[in-house]
Design an enzyme around this catalytic site. Sequence first.
Site: not given
Ligand code: 1HE
Length: 257
Positions: A111, A131
């Site tokens: 977005e 989402e």
């Molecule tokens: C996060 C987030 C997040 C990572 N919120 N903490 N977005 C999503 O559903 C995407 C979610 N994220 C992922 O699918 C993956 O993290 C990635 C593909 C982006 C990257 O993967 P990777 O393997 O490089 O990283 P990781 O190990 O998954 O994440 C590293 C850290 O970032 C980890 O935290 P840690 O404390 O365990 O190290 C994750 O929890 C954290 N992290 N993404 C919070 N999104 C205005 S409305 C909009 C609505 C949306 O955007 S919904 C979609 C949200």
Amino acid sequence: MTHPDLSLDIQGDIAIVRLTRPAKRNALNDGLILALRDTFQNLPDTVRAAVLDGEGPHFCAGLDLSELSERDAGAGVRHSRMWHAALELVQHGPVPVVAALHGAVVGGGLELASACHIRVADASTFYALPEGTRGIFVGGGGSVRIPRLIGVARMTDMMMTGRVYNAEDGERAGFAQYLVPEGAAFDKAVELARRIATNAPLTNYALMHALPRIAEQGADHGFFTEALMAGIVQDAPEAKARVRAFLEGKAAKVSKG
Ligand code: 1HE
């Protein structure tokens, strides 16, 4: 503007705005959204174009999901409206914005990228709207901006099926205007921003503010708005000087790319 997860670097007439939360994949919490809003609202007058980048292997993982759990319906509406206000300042703020995309450009990250005027993606880029599978809906303007890039059918498919587009397919679908080798998006974005910064400011203004509005008008209104904008832009002394320079053989010709 000071925020630990956002940096602003002014390099001559361009601004480099960078998400600096790589440990959380540049996930956007409320503070970061407000910092983005304030940054674009308060860019110095000397800035003529901006680059938006994300530190680390991913451009942006979207909404910080850790902030989602306790919200009721009213708070959800207000939260979405806060994103709208911030991203409106990216799209219709003071200067054109070039996004340098790499790795995840997902959810709210997509977005945010969609609010920029030009998207340069490197070969590591992937696009998704998780989402749909997380039981939520887009809230950062995605339902308005993303179909204008890729069409309603593709966005519906992405959200219903969790489909992920890689960099090449994404460029073909319309997410990005430029596809470059891995690691090259930032440099290309800077090159484009520097080029954009040399345009007459009123031309850039018309492209940011009039063009998308004309595209939403009926043809009759569109032609009229175009004529008004054309009249205003050509009246600027800078426009006249540039046309004169071409006629005097002092300005670059158009050449094959
Ligand atoms: C996060 C987030 C997040 C990572 N919120 N903490 N977005 C999503 O559903 C995407 C979610 N994220 C992922 O699918 C993956 O993290 C990635 C593909 C982006 C990257 O993967 P990777 O393997 O490089 O990283 P990781 O190990 O998954 O994440 C590293 C850290 O970032 C980890 O935290 P840690 O404390 O365990 O190290 C994750 O929890 C954290 N992290 N993404 C919070 N999104 C205005 S409305 C909009 C609505 C949306 O955007 S919904 C979609 C949200």
